[in-house]
Design a protein around this motif. Sequence first.
Motif, PDB file in Angstrom:
ATOM      1  N   GLN A  25     -19.512 -33.108 -15.506  1.00 17.74           N
ATOM      2  CA  GLN A  25     -19.516 -31.705 -14.909  1.00 17.74           C
ATOM      3  C   GLN A  25     -19.829 -30.637 -15.878  1.00 17.74           C
ATOM      4  OE1 GLN A  25     -16.521 -30.427 -12.292  1.00 17.74           O
ATOM      5  NE2 GLN A  25     -16.446 -32.359 -10.856  1.00 17.74           N
ATOM      6  N   GLN A  26     -19.820 -30.998 -17.218  1.00 21.42           N
ATOM      7  CA  GLN A  26     -19.952 -30.068 -18.190  1.00 21.42           C
ATOM      8  C   GLN A  26     -19.032 -28.786 -18.310  1.00 21.42           C
ATOM      9  OE1 GLN A  26     -24.403 -29.086 -18.022  1.00 21.42           O
ATOM     10  NE2 GLN A  26     -24.701 -31.023 -19.454  1.00 21.42           N
ATOM     11  N   SER A  27     -17.788 -29.006 -17.964  1.00 23.55           N
ATOM     12  CA  SER A  27     -16.791 -28.055 -17.735  1.00 23.55           C
ATOM     13  C   SER A  27     -15.575 -28.691 -17.334  1.00 23.55           C
ATOM     14  CB  SER A  27     -17.258 -27.053 -16.580  1.00 23.55           C
ATOM     15  OG  SER A  27     -17.108 -27.578 -15.330  1.00 23.55           O
ATOM     16  N   MET A  28     -14.236 -27.946 -17.550  1.00 19.56           N
ATOM     17  CA  MET A  28     -13.088 -28.429 -17.279  1.00 19.56           C
ATOM     18  C   MET A  28     -12.862 -27.805 -15.822  1.00 19.56           C
ATOM     19  SD  MET A  28     -10.682 -30.346 -17.693  1.00 19.56           S
ATOM     20  CE  MET A  28     -11.157 -30.761 -19.146  1.00 19.56           C
ATOM     21  N   SER A  29     -12.201 -28.406 -14.918  1.00 20.62           N
ATOM     22  CA  SER A  29     -12.059 -27.873 -13.748  1.00 20.62           C
ATOM     23  C   SER A  29     -10.768 -28.590 -12.763  1.00 20.62           C
ATOM     24  CB  SER A  29     -13.183 -27.758 -12.724  1.00 20.62           C
ATOM     25  OG  SER A  29     -13.547 -29.363 -12.508  1.00 20.62           O
ATOM     26  N   GLY A  48      -9.036 -20.542 -22.339  1.00 21.95           N
ATOM     27  CA  GLY A  48      -8.075 -19.450 -22.124  1.00 21.95           C
ATOM     28  C   GLY A  48      -7.285 -20.095 -20.684  1.00 21.95           C
ATOM     29  N   THR A  49      -7.497 -21.103 -20.043  1.00 15.61           N
ATOM     30  CA  THR A  49      -6.882 -21.253 -18.646  1.00 15.61           C
ATOM     31  C   THR A  49      -6.023 -22.626 -18.900  1.00 15.61           C
ATOM     32  OG1 THR A  49      -8.914 -20.641 -17.553  1.00 15.61           O
ATOM     33  CG2 THR A  49      -7.068 -22.297 -16.470  1.00 15.61           C
ATOM     34  N   LEU A  50      -5.008 -22.553 -18.413  1.00 17.34           N
ATOM     35  CA  LEU A  50      -3.984 -23.638 -18.498  1.00 17.34           C
ATOM     36  C   LEU A  50      -3.971 -24.294 -17.113  1.00 17.34           C
ATOM     37  CD1 LEU A  50      -1.593 -25.383 -19.597  1.00 17.34           C
ATOM     38  CD2 LEU A  50      -0.076 -23.643 -18.913  1.00 17.34           C
ATOM     39  N   TYR A  51      -4.270 -25.535 -16.999  1.00 15.12           N
ATOM     40  CA  TYR A  51      -4.106 -26.511 -15.873  1.00 15.12           C
ATOM     41  C   TYR A  51      -2.887 -27.419 -15.995  1.00 15.12           C
ATOM     42  CZ  TYR A  51      -9.383 -25.351 -15.642  1.00 15.12           C
ATOM     43  OH  TYR A  51     -10.314 -24.709 -15.659  1.00 15.12           O
ATOM     44  N   ILE A  52      -2.171 -27.250 -14.966  1.00 15.27           N
ATOM     45  CA  ILE A  52      -1.072 -28.201 -14.973  1.00 15.27           C
ATOM     46  C   ILE A  52      -1.116 -29.130 -13.544  1.00 15.27           C
ATOM     47  CG2 ILE A  52       1.571 -28.421 -14.523  1.00 15.27           C
ATOM     48  CD1 ILE A  52       0.979 -27.225 -17.168  1.00 15.27           C
ATOM     49  N   ALA A  53      -0.997 -30.573 -14.092  1.00 13.93           N
ATOM     50  CA  ALA A  53      -1.123 -31.592 -12.753  1.00 13.93           C
ATOM     51  C   ALA A  53       0.197 -32.404 -12.914  1.00 13.93           C
ATOM     52  CB  ALA A  53      -2.356 -32.272 -13.000  1.00 13.93           C
ATOM     53  N   ASN A  54       0.684 -32.637 -11.807  1.00 10.53           N
ATOM     54  CA  ASN A  54       1.857 -33.636 -11.949  1.00 10.53           C
ATOM     55  C   ASN A  54       2.022 -34.598 -10.635  1.00 10.53           C
ATOM     56  OD1 ASN A  54       4.445 -34.173 -12.938  1.00 10.53           O
ATOM     57  ND2 ASN A  54       5.384 -32.893 -11.409  1.00 10.53           N
ATOM     58  N   LEU A  55       2.578 -35.721 -11.116  1.00  8.41           N
ATOM     59  CA  LEU A  55       3.073 -36.557 -10.062  1.00  8.41           C
ATOM     60  C   LEU A  55       4.463 -36.799 -10.197  1.00  8.41           C
ATOM     61  CD1 LEU A  55       0.077 -39.004  -9.757  1.00  8.41           C
ATOM     62  CD2 LEU A  55       0.509 -37.538  -7.989  1.00  8.41           C
ATOM     63  N   GLY A  56       5.467 -36.573  -9.423  1.00  9.49           N
ATOM     64  CA  GLY A  56       6.722 -37.202  -9.648  1.00  9.49           C
ATOM     65  C   GLY A  56       7.594 -36.084 -10.290  1.00  9.49           C
ATOM     66  N   ASP A  57       8.657 -35.930 -11.060  1.00  7.57           N
ATOM     67  CA  ASP A  57       9.487 -35.322 -11.491  1.00  7.57           C
ATOM     68  C   ASP A  57       9.554 -34.830 -12.783  1.00  7.57           C
ATOM     69  OD1 ASP A  57      10.815 -37.652 -12.368  1.00  7.57           O
ATOM     70  OD2 ASP A  57      12.495 -37.511 -10.785  1.00  7.57           O
ATOM     71  N   SER A  58       8.582 -35.064 -13.732  1.00  7.13           N
ATOM     72  CA  SER A  58       8.567 -34.606 -15.115  1.00  7.13           C
ATOM     73  C   SER A  58       8.202 -32.868 -14.712  1.00  7.13           C
ATOM     74  CB  SER A  58       7.492 -35.257 -15.797  1.00  7.13           C
ATOM     75  OG  SER A  58       7.757 -36.680 -16.085  1.00  7.13           O
ATOM     76  N   ILE A  89      -3.903 -21.329 -14.483  1.00  4.95           N
ATOM     77  CA  ILE A  89      -3.381 -20.022 -14.787  1.00  4.95           C
ATOM     78  C   ILE A  89      -3.949 -19.371 -15.897  1.00  4.95           C
ATOM     79  CG2 ILE A  89      -1.006 -20.427 -13.712  1.00  4.95           C
ATOM     80  CD1 ILE A  89      -0.063 -20.247 -16.440  1.00  4.95           C
ATOM     81  N   GLN A  90      -4.354 -18.153 -16.078  1.00  5.08           N
ATOM     82  CA  GLN A  90      -4.829 -17.599 -16.978  1.00  5.08           C
ATOM     83  C   GLN A  90      -3.895 -17.359 -18.090  1.00  5.08           C
ATOM     84  OE1 GLN A  90      -8.500 -18.435 -16.810  1.00  5.08           O
ATOM     85  NE2 GLN A  90      -8.154 -16.936 -18.568  1.00  5.08           N
ATOM     86  N   LYS A 129     -10.395 -18.494 -28.574  1.00  5.71           N
ATOM     87  CA  LYS A 129     -11.542 -18.610 -29.196  1.00  5.71           C
ATOM     88  C   LYS A 129     -12.013 -20.425 -29.124  1.00  5.71           C
ATOM     89  CE  LYS A 129     -10.893 -15.480 -32.763  1.00  5.71           C
ATOM     90  NZ  LYS A 129     -10.556 -15.156 -34.190  1.00  5.71           N
ATOM     91  N   ALA A 130     -11.002 -21.209 -28.396  1.00  8.22           N
ATOM     92  CA  ALA A 130     -10.907 -22.330 -28.691  1.00  8.22           C
ATOM     93  C   ALA A 130     -12.273 -23.430 -28.232  1.00  8.22           C
ATOM     94  CB  ALA A 130      -9.782 -23.222 -27.945  1.00  8.22           C
ATOM     95  N   THR A 131     -13.043 -22.645 -27.195  1.00  8.40           N
ATOM     96  CA  THR A 131     -14.046 -23.461 -26.590  1.00  8.40           C
ATOM     97  C   THR A 131     -15.359 -23.235 -27.276  1.00  8.40           C
ATOM     98  OG1 THR A 131     -14.569 -21.531 -25.221  1.00  8.40           O
ATOM     99  CG2 THR A 131     -13.221 -23.263 -24.359  1.00  8.40           C
ATOM    100  N   SER A 132     -15.407 -22.436 -28.437  1.00 13.96           N
ATOM    101  CA  SER A 132     -16.839 -22.201 -29.217  1.00 13.96           C
ATOM    102  C   SER A 132     -16.674 -23.126 -30.600  1.00 13.96           C
ATOM    103  CB  SER A 132     -16.736 -20.733 -29.445  1.00 13.96           C
ATOM    104  OG  SER A 132     -15.789 -20.393 -30.147  1.00 13.96           O
TER     105      SER A 132
END
Length: 397
Positions: A112-116, A160-170, A273-274, A362-365
């Motif tokens: 996809q040439q990106s994070m999503s 600059g985006t934080l993705y959080i994905a979860n299964l379970g109780d961590s 979230i941003q 700046k992290a993506t450049s």
Amino acid sequence: MLSELMNFLRSCFRPRSNRYVHTGADSGGRQDGLLWYKDTGQHINGDFSMAVVQANNLLEDQSQLESGSLSTQESGPYGTFIGVYDGHGGPETSRYINEHLFQHLKRFSSEQQSMSVDVIRKAFQATEEGFLSVVTRQWPMKPQIAAVGSCCLVGVICGGTLYIANLGDSRAVLGRVVKATGEVLSIQLSQEHNACIESVRQELQSLHPDDPHIVVLKHNVWRVKGLIQISRSIGDVYLKKAEFNREPLYSKFRLRDPIKRPILSADPAISAIQLQPHDQFIIFASDGLWEHLSNQEAVDIVQNHPRSGSAKRLVKTALQEAAKKREMRYSDLKKIDRGVRRHFHDDITVIVVFLDSNLVSKATSGKCPNISVRGGGINLPPNSLAPYATATEAGNT
């Protein structure tokens, strides 16, 4: 009574010896008894700290931090990936996730040439399908692998985006500065899937309206089908596919009625979230930490001490609380060997990721070095690790 209990426990385990201790410097971390830790390191978005303490005979928690390219292509995207995998029934599922989930994410990110959110969801799905293939292959010789599973908590910082994905109780908890007062408040980022939560029980009941026993209160603990506390996981295929809920699986795992539809799900709850300049750090941890510390207590400990050693400090505070609950001294708890230690606390994994707002933006450049750290001392020399069980012991988990 307590002194009698301690004398009994001391008779059950060997005195600790130096074979467990590893205190020399190593870029991958250090081992001290059943505690592995990396006090400080740098990722593309700031600093980090990691710690793992083993309680089970075989360490069931696995974890990783990967920073740099988040795809198989040099063009990026770039960022940081954090994974905490709290296994149950054995270490097979959490180890599998540790080896495959990030590789799947890189593959889908490249496509996809990106994070999503979609990239992350596909990576979870591919990991679940891959482990199902492992179970299918091993079922004839090792049917109990159908009852092995893992929670799966993932964080991805990218652009600059934080993705959080979860299964379970961590759980993932953000420390955010309140501008008006300067205090740092805790914000829970992850959605948990544990039957002790009323909304989770309601979700299960709505998905299985014809099953009055979909959740059962057993020994004062809510469990799905009276067997397991979590409602979403990787693995646990005995509660997802009817062909694995039969002999020769142990009878305690077999359901009376055949499975008509999957009871557990592998569909993660994902949010994005941003990140803001006043977001200071994120604590990623298995439920072994949150059994003993509240979100705010954990954030306060990180905020009020030096960054270096933050994860180890949280683990040790949780162990001190575990000892206090059993009216023990922390020094006595530390002497108890793996396996027996599980009666006092769970495996605990903590990763604290600090956020430098300038680096986050700046992290993506441009290119940057890739960093890969596995929790639990996996990338230390073999003779410095707390030993795993023998083949005989492994058969009894």
